[in-house]
Design a protein around this motif. Sequence first.
Motif, PDB file in Angstrom:
ATOM      1  N   SER A  35      88.063   0.212 -37.419  1.00  0.00           N
ATOM      2  CA  SER A  35      88.619  -0.945 -38.167  1.00  0.00           C
ATOM      3  C   SER A  35      89.382  -1.734 -37.344  1.00  0.00           C
ATOM      4  CB  SER A  35      87.932  -0.690 -40.020  1.00  0.00           C
ATOM      5  OG  SER A  35      89.279   0.237 -40.112  1.00  0.00           O
ATOM      6  N   SER A  36      90.164  -1.844 -37.451  1.00  0.00           N
ATOM      7  CA  SER A  36      91.378  -2.569 -37.069  1.00  0.00           C
ATOM      8  C   SER A  36      90.634  -3.774 -36.271  1.00  0.00           C
ATOM      9  CB  SER A  36      92.367  -1.694 -36.186  1.00  0.00           C
ATOM     10  OG  SER A  36      93.301  -0.989 -37.599  1.00  0.00           O
ATOM     11  N   SER A  37      91.179  -4.949 -36.375  1.00  0.00           N
ATOM     12  CA  SER A  37      91.237  -6.080 -35.504  1.00  0.00           C
ATOM     13  C   SER A  37      91.435  -6.259 -34.181  1.00  0.00           C
ATOM     14  CB  SER A  37      91.312  -7.205 -35.709  1.00  0.00           C
ATOM     15  OG  SER A  37      92.659  -7.536 -36.270  1.00  0.00           O
ATOM     16  N   LYS A  38      91.315  -6.382 -32.870  1.00  0.00           N
ATOM     17  CA  LYS A  38      91.396  -6.860 -31.692  1.00  0.00           C
ATOM     18  C   LYS A  38      92.851  -7.604 -31.524  1.00  0.00           C
ATOM     19  CE  LYS A  38      91.108  -5.796 -27.467  1.00  0.00           C
ATOM     20  NZ  LYS A  38      92.067  -5.210 -26.644  1.00  0.00           N
ATOM     21  N   SER A  68      96.359 -14.075 -30.138  1.00  0.00           N
ATOM     22  CA  SER A  68      95.943 -13.993 -31.782  1.00  0.00           C
ATOM     23  C   SER A  68      96.531 -15.098 -33.005  1.00  0.00           C
ATOM     24  CB  SER A  68      96.103 -12.341 -32.217  1.00  0.00           C
ATOM     25  OG  SER A  68      95.005 -12.022 -31.552  1.00  0.00           O
ATOM     26  N   GLN A  69      96.116 -14.891 -33.523  1.00  0.00           N
ATOM     27  CA  GLN A  69      96.994 -15.999 -33.957  1.00  0.00           C
ATOM     28  C   GLN A  69      97.430 -15.363 -35.444  1.00  0.00           C
ATOM     29  OE1 GLN A  69      98.782 -19.419 -34.187  1.00  0.00           O
ATOM     30  NE2 GLN A  69      98.155 -18.816 -32.304  1.00  0.00           N
ATOM     31  N   SER A  70      96.755 -14.456 -35.845  1.00  0.00           N
ATOM     32  CA  SER A  70      96.649 -13.214 -36.746  1.00  0.00           C
ATOM     33  C   SER A  70      95.935 -12.270 -36.777  1.00  0.00           C
ATOM     34  CB  SER A  70      95.495 -13.600 -38.459  1.00  0.00           C
ATOM     35  OG  SER A  70      94.603 -14.150 -37.857  1.00  0.00           O
ATOM     36  N   CYS A  71      96.249 -10.827 -37.310  1.00  0.00           N
ATOM     37  CA  CYS A  71      96.248  -9.156 -36.783  1.00  0.00           C
ATOM     38  C   CYS A  71      95.666  -8.820 -37.690  1.00  0.00           C
ATOM     39  CB  CYS A  71      97.034  -9.094 -35.539  1.00  0.00           C
ATOM     40  SG  CYS A  71      97.105  -9.813 -34.261  1.00  0.00           S
ATOM     41  N   ILE A  86      98.600  -3.269 -42.259  1.00  0.00           N
ATOM     42  CA  ILE A  86      99.429  -4.499 -41.833  1.00  0.00           C
ATOM     43  C   ILE A  86      98.572  -5.772 -41.293  1.00  0.00           C
ATOM     44  CG2 ILE A  86     101.264  -5.362 -39.987  1.00  0.00           C
ATOM     45  CD1 ILE A  86     100.298  -1.656 -40.646  1.00  0.00           C
ATOM     46  N   THR A  87      98.795  -6.481 -42.206  1.00  0.00           N
ATOM     47  CA  THR A  87      97.987  -8.115 -41.942  1.00  0.00           C
ATOM     48  C   THR A  87      99.446  -9.295 -41.436  1.00  0.00           C
ATOM     49  OG1 THR A  87      96.905  -8.042 -43.253  1.00  0.00           O
ATOM     50  CG2 THR A  87      97.048 -10.383 -42.319  1.00  0.00           C
ATOM     51  N   THR A  88      99.453  -9.607 -40.253  1.00  0.00           N
ATOM     52  CA  THR A  88     100.026 -10.659 -39.547  1.00  0.00           C
ATOM     53  C   THR A  88     100.193 -11.678 -39.204  1.00  0.00           C
ATOM     54  OG1 THR A  88     100.294  -9.823 -37.113  1.00  0.00           O
ATOM     55  CG2 THR A  88     101.366  -9.144 -38.076  1.00  0.00           C
ATOM     56  N   MET A  89     100.334 -12.744 -39.997  1.00  0.00           N
ATOM     57  CA  MET A  89      99.272 -14.117 -39.301  1.00  0.00           C
ATOM     58  C   MET A  89     101.328 -14.977 -39.062  1.00  0.00           C
ATOM     59  SD  MET A  89      98.146 -14.697 -43.288  1.00  0.00           S
ATOM     60  CE  MET A  89      99.576 -13.617 -43.966  1.00  0.00           C
ATOM     61  N   ARG A  90     100.518 -15.739 -38.032  1.00  0.00           N
ATOM     62  CA  ARG A  90     101.487 -16.977 -37.399  1.00  0.00           C
ATOM     63  C   ARG A  90     100.913 -18.152 -38.457  1.00  0.00           C
ATOM     64  NH1 ARG A  90     105.986 -17.435 -36.151  1.00  0.00           N
ATOM     65  NH2 ARG A  90     106.755 -17.894 -33.563  1.00  0.00           N
ATOM     66  N   MET A  91     102.924 -18.805 -39.275  1.00  0.00           N
ATOM     67  CA  MET A  91     102.530 -19.676 -39.811  1.00  0.00           C
ATOM     68  C   MET A  91     103.156 -21.017 -38.621  1.00  0.00           C
ATOM     69  SD  MET A  91     100.890 -18.564 -42.077  1.00  0.00           S
ATOM     70  CE  MET A  91     100.935 -19.655 -44.179  1.00  0.00           C
ATOM     71  N   GLU A  92     103.916 -22.412 -39.554  1.00  0.00           N
ATOM     72  CA  GLU A  92     104.375 -23.480 -38.826  1.00  0.00           C
ATOM     73  C   GLU A  92     105.781 -22.148 -38.348  1.00  0.00           C
ATOM     74  OE1 GLU A  92     105.855 -27.258 -39.797  1.00  0.00           O
ATOM     75  OE2 GLU A  92     104.030 -27.072 -40.542  1.00  0.00           O
ATOM     76  N   LYS A  93     106.607 -22.400 -39.066  1.00  0.00           N
ATOM     77  CA  LYS A  93     107.924 -21.692 -38.848  1.00  0.00           C
ATOM     78  C   LYS A  93     108.156 -20.195 -38.646  1.00  0.00           C
ATOM     79  CE  LYS A  93     109.924 -25.399 -41.073  1.00  0.00           C
ATOM     80  NZ  LYS A  93     110.572 -26.136 -41.604  1.00  0.00           N
ATOM     81  N   GLU A  94     107.215 -19.485 -38.775  1.00  0.00           N
ATOM     82  CA  GLU A  94     107.761 -17.699 -38.685  1.00  0.00           C
ATOM     83  C   GLU A  94     106.155 -17.325 -39.006  1.00  0.00           C
ATOM     84  OE1 GLU A  94     110.255 -16.636 -41.935  1.00  0.00           O
ATOM     85  OE2 GLU A  94     108.906 -16.709 -43.522  1.00  0.00           O
ATOM     86  N   THR A  95     105.992 -15.972 -38.842  1.00  0.00           N
ATOM     87  CA  THR A  95     104.972 -15.084 -39.108  1.00  0.00           C
ATOM     88  C   THR A  95     105.287 -14.398 -39.735  1.00  0.00           C
ATOM     89  OG1 THR A  95     104.215 -14.724 -36.281  1.00  0.00           O
ATOM     90  CG2 THR A  95     103.542 -13.066 -37.435  1.00  0.00           C
ATOM     91  N   ILE A  96     104.101 -14.279 -40.653  1.00  0.00           N
ATOM     92  CA  ILE A  96     104.064 -13.861 -42.128  1.00  0.00           C
ATOM     93  C   ILE A  96     103.532 -11.944 -41.668  1.00  0.00           C
ATOM     94  CG2 ILE A  96     103.479 -13.770 -44.569  1.00  0.00           C
ATOM     95  CD1 ILE A  96     105.678 -15.972 -44.084  1.00  0.00           C
ATOM     96  N   VAL A  97     104.653 -11.472 -42.564  1.00  0.00           N
ATOM     97  CA  VAL A  97     103.613  -9.673 -42.327  1.00  0.00           C
ATOM     98  C   VAL A  97     104.224  -8.754 -43.582  1.00  0.00           C
ATOM     99  CG1 VAL A  97     104.662  -7.385 -40.925  1.00  0.00           C
ATOM    100  CG2 VAL A  97     105.224  -9.461 -40.289  1.00  0.00           C
TER     101      VAL A  97
END
Length: 180
Positions: free
Chosen positions: A139-142, A147-150, A163-174
Amino acid sequence: MLYNGLEMRILRFDVDMTKNEVIAFYNKARKEKLVQNKIGPKTVLGYEENGYYVTVELSSTAGKTTGQLGMTKLPSRKPPAAGQGAIKPSLTKVYEDIVYRDVPGNPRSLRMGNQFSPYQNQKFYERALRAKGYVESESSSKCTASSQSCISYYQSNTGMAAITTMRMEKETIVMMVQGK
């Protein structure tokens, strides 16, 4: 719960009073002056009492107020650093480390940030968790290099991790949640 190593309890309340009436109530009930801050549309009150620091976050709609009361036990010594013992890439800042003691298995939630891409973060967790006996769920996303988020889910005999990772303007949030 444990919030960044500090014992904390959170309660919510709803009252048929305006935000200003609730603030007046707290000011009247307290002998010492309250700390008061405005954060966006919310007002946050704070005070120390009997070895605890209490915050009251207030938001109002149509003459009714919702409050979130946070009670943090003041430590007798410096708590361990947030994220201590957690699996995380090097050069990663830990912003929040919460252990939920009222949920079976005491799951842990971490909010972190770094300069790696979502893909690089996901590859790190894939290697680190596999080394600890976790298997990635279907069920994990590809996740690709662009990718901007996973989102990835892992399972082992002893627990789970998301684990969710999201690219923001200044950093990636985990965001990482681990539990049994």
